[in-house]
Design a protein around this motif. Sequence first.
Motif, mmCIF file in Angstrom:
data_model
loop_
_atom_site.group_PDB
_atom_site.id
_atom_site.type_symbol
_atom_site.label_atom_id
_atom_site.label_comp_id
_atom_site.label_asym_id
_atom_site.label_seq_id
_atom_site.Cartn_x
_atom_site.Cartn_y
_atom_site.Cartn_z
ATOM 1 N N PHE A 90 -8.769 -6.436 -5.340
ATOM 2 C CA PHE A 90 -9.293 -6.976 -4.099
ATOM 3 C C PHE A 90 -8.095 -7.765 -3.449
ATOM 4 O O PHE A 90 -7.616 -7.396 -2.064
ATOM 5 N N PHE A 91 -7.573 -8.464 -4.123
ATOM 6 C CA PHE A 91 -6.389 -9.305 -3.490
ATOM 7 C C PHE A 91 -5.119 -8.582 -3.157
ATOM 8 O O PHE A 91 -4.490 -8.699 -2.260
ATOM 9 N N THR A 92 -4.867 -7.633 -3.904
ATOM 10 C CA THR A 92 -3.622 -6.510 -3.817
ATOM 11 C C THR A 92 -3.963 -5.824 -2.648
ATOM 12 O O THR A 92 -2.969 -5.442 -1.692
ATOM 13 N N ILE A 93 -4.936 -5.285 -2.475
ATOM 14 C CA ILE A 93 -5.567 -4.336 -1.437
ATOM 15 C C ILE A 93 -5.535 -5.273 -0.098
ATOM 16 O O ILE A 93 -4.957 -4.789 0.970
ATOM 17 N N ARG A 94 -5.970 -6.449 -0.093
ATOM 18 C CA ARG A 94 -5.775 -7.255 1.044
ATOM 19 C C ARG A 94 -4.385 -7.651 1.473
ATOM 20 O O ARG A 94 -4.090 -7.597 2.711
ATOM 21 N N ARG A 95 -3.643 -7.894 0.441
ATOM 22 C CA ARG A 95 -2.197 -8.123 0.841
ATOM 23 C C ARG A 95 -1.645 -6.731 1.519
ATOM 24 O O ARG A 95 -0.669 -6.834 2.687
ATOM 25 N N ALA A 96 -1.878 -5.802 0.801
ATOM 26 C CA ALA A 96 -1.317 -4.354 1.524
ATOM 27 C C ALA A 96 -1.918 -4.047 2.843
ATOM 28 O O ALA A 96 -0.865 -3.748 3.717
ATOM 29 N N HIS A 97 -3.095 -4.373 3.195
ATOM 30 C CA HIS A 97 -3.486 -4.218 4.500
ATOM 31 C C HIS A 97 -2.894 -5.259 5.437
ATOM 32 O O HIS A 97 -2.527 -4.797 6.633
ATOM 33 N N LYS A 98 -2.675 -6.469 4.885
ATOM 34 C CA LYS A 98 -2.035 -7.398 6.033
ATOM 35 C C LYS A 98 -0.852 -6.967 6.398
ATOM 36 O O LYS A 98 -0.338 -7.289 7.407
ATOM 37 N N ASN A 99 -0.040 -6.479 5.272
ATOM 38 C CA ASN A 99 1.416 -6.159 5.564
ATOM 39 C C ASN A 99 1.667 -4.589 6.018
ATOM 40 O O ASN A 99 2.619 -4.124 6.028
ATOM 41 N N ASN A 100 0.463 -4.068 6.223
ATOM 42 C CA ASN A 100 0.508 -2.488 6.845
ATOM 43 C C ASN A 100 1.117 -1.629 5.934
ATOM 44 O O ASN A 100 1.893 -0.751 6.290
ATOM 45 N N GLN A 101 0.858 -1.833 4.528
ATOM 46 C CA GLN A 101 1.496 -0.909 3.544
ATOM 47 C C GLN A 101 0.439 -0.017 2.808
ATOM 48 O O GLN A 101 -0.698 -0.595 2.617
ATOM 49 N N ARG A 102 0.780 0.817 2.433
ATOM 50 C CA ARG A 102 -0.149 1.796 1.614
ATOM 51 C C ARG A 102 -0.289 1.253 0.257
ATOM 52 O O ARG A 102 0.736 0.887 -0.252
ATOM 53 N N ILE A 103 -1.479 1.358 -0.193
ATOM 54 C CA ILE A 103 -1.748 0.801 -1.620
ATOM 55 C C ILE A 103 -1.497 1.812 -2.741
ATOM 56 O O ILE A 103 -1.329 1.438 -3.818
ATOM 57 N N TRP A 104 -1.613 3.199 -2.377
ATOM 58 C CA TRP A 104 -1.548 4.060 -3.484
ATOM 59 C C TRP A 104 -0.493 4.925 -2.836
ATOM 60 O O TRP A 104 -0.912 6.221 -2.082
ATOM 61 N N ASP A 105 0.837 4.774 -3.396
ATOM 62 C CA ASP A 105 2.015 5.705 -3.039
ATOM 63 C C ASP A 105 2.823 5.910 -4.239
ATOM 64 O O ASP A 105 2.047 5.670 -5.262
ATOM 65 N N ASN A 106 3.799 6.372 -4.043
ATOM 66 C CA ASN A 106 4.622 6.822 -5.235
ATOM 67 C C ASN A 106 4.894 5.553 -6.214
ATOM 68 O O ASN A 106 4.934 5.873 -7.574
ATOM 69 N N GLN A 107 5.245 4.485 -5.394
ATOM 70 C CA GLN A 107 5.561 3.490 -6.280
ATOM 71 C C GLN A 107 4.408 2.871 -7.131
ATOM 72 O O GLN A 107 4.735 2.608 -8.196
ATOM 73 N N SER A 108 3.448 2.722 -6.518
ATOM 74 C CA SER A 108 2.091 2.424 -7.453
ATOM 75 C C SER A 108 1.695 3.178 -8.271
ATOM 76 O O SER A 108 1.336 2.599 -9.622
ATOM 77 N N LYS A 109 1.956 4.575 -8.081
ATOM 78 C CA LYS A 109 1.668 5.523 -9.096
ATOM 79 C C LYS A 109 2.488 5.232 -10.440
ATOM 80 O O LYS A 109 2.255 5.540 -11.540
ATOM 81 N N ARG A 110 3.634 5.189 -10.106
ATOM 82 C CA ARG A 110 4.800 5.020 -11.160
ATOM 83 C C ARG A 110 4.329 3.731 -11.989
ATOM 84 O O ARG A 110 4.478 3.718 -13.202
ATOM 85 N N LEU A 111 4.194 2.755 -11.104
ATOM 86 C CA LEU A 111 3.848 1.478 -11.819
ATOM 87 C C LEU A 111 2.627 1.582 -12.891
ATOM 88 O O LEU A 111 2.692 1.081 -13.809
ATOM 89 N N VAL A 112 1.548 2.138 -12.232
ATOM 90 C CA VAL A 112 0.544 2.085 -13.069
ATOM 91 C C VAL A 112 0.584 3.215 -14.369
ATOM 92 O O VAL A 112 0.214 3.034 -15.378
ATOM 93 N N LEU A 113 1.304 4.297 -14.286
ATOM 94 C CA LEU A 113 1.447 5.330 -15.212
ATOM 95 C C LEU A 113 2.508 4.356 -16.309
ATOM 96 O O LEU A 113 2.181 4.830 -17.466
ATOM 97 N N ASN A 114 3.453 3.782 -15.746
ATOM 98 C CA ASN A 114 4.357 3.084 -16.934
ATOM 99 C C ASN A 114 3.555 1.989 -17.684
ATOM 100 O O ASN A 114 4.111 1.522 -18.719
ATOM 101 N N MET A 115 2.811 1.288 -17.150
ATOM 102 C CA MET A 115 2.007 0.193 -17.555
ATOM 103 C C MET A 115 0.866 0.815 -18.459
ATOM 104 O O MET A 115 0.227 0.439 -19.517
ATOM 105 N N ALA A 116 0.290 2.074 -18.123
ATOM 106 C CA ALA A 116 -0.840 2.616 -18.885
ATOM 107 C C ALA A 116 -0.567 3.130 -20.315
ATOM 108 O O ALA A 116 -1.381 3.134 -21.175
ATOM 109 N N ILE A 117 0.680 3.631 -20.461
ATOM 110 C CA ILE A 117 1.099 3.946 -21.681
ATOM 111 C C ILE A 117 0.998 3.102 -22.729
ATOM 112 O O ILE A 117 0.430 3.426 -23.772
ATOM 113 N N PRO A 118 1.842 1.983 -22.517
ATOM 114 C CA PRO A 118 1.644 0.905 -23.842
ATOM 115 C C PRO A 118 0.335 0.402 -23.849
ATOM 116 O O PRO A 118 -0.141 0.081 -24.896
#
Length: 207
Positions: A90-118
Amino acid sequence: MNQQQEQLATLHEIRNIMDRSSRFISLSGLSGISAGLTALAGAAVVMWYLSEQNIAYGADNNLTLTQDALLFLLTVALAVLVVALGLASFFTIRRAHKNNQRIWDNQSKRLVLNMAIPLFAGGVFCAVLLYHSILYLIAPTMLVFYGLALVNGSKYTFSDIRYLGLCELALGLVSGFFVGYGLLSWTIGFGVLHIVYGALLYFKYER
């Protein structure tokens, strides 16, 4: 001399823009604070339950739980996870909208993938410990693998997360030697450290 300073300033700005474009910077400090508060609430419920059931979380490596107690603790852990993830999203999506940024892009995908493995590996290893009734090492294991996930994912978001990951990792390793303090270490790692990190991140990047 002024021209040289201007060129250096321009290069610095270009570097900052490239760095921001390669990292997920919508992560909110309030996410860390809310996750920490949720963990503290969950730990309080667990401590209350253990006290009510006269279950001692001691240092003798003989922690045993009934099926009902184990089901209760797993339910609390799942509830903490769901609530913490929900508030963090909720807080991350709210900040992304406030800054006019996409919540699901290549960077967020890499972040999720690299954290998901460990995290996935840690979850499976905790299940192995649970299967063999080695309950006293579950809390340290969660801290260790979570720390590794943060360090691994820090390349794709704020570098400050690396330090949080190293603290979680160190706390997990130390608590592995002092298993009687596993629950306390879990509370500090997922509760206190998250609140401190979230507050620092908030005042550093969001104020």
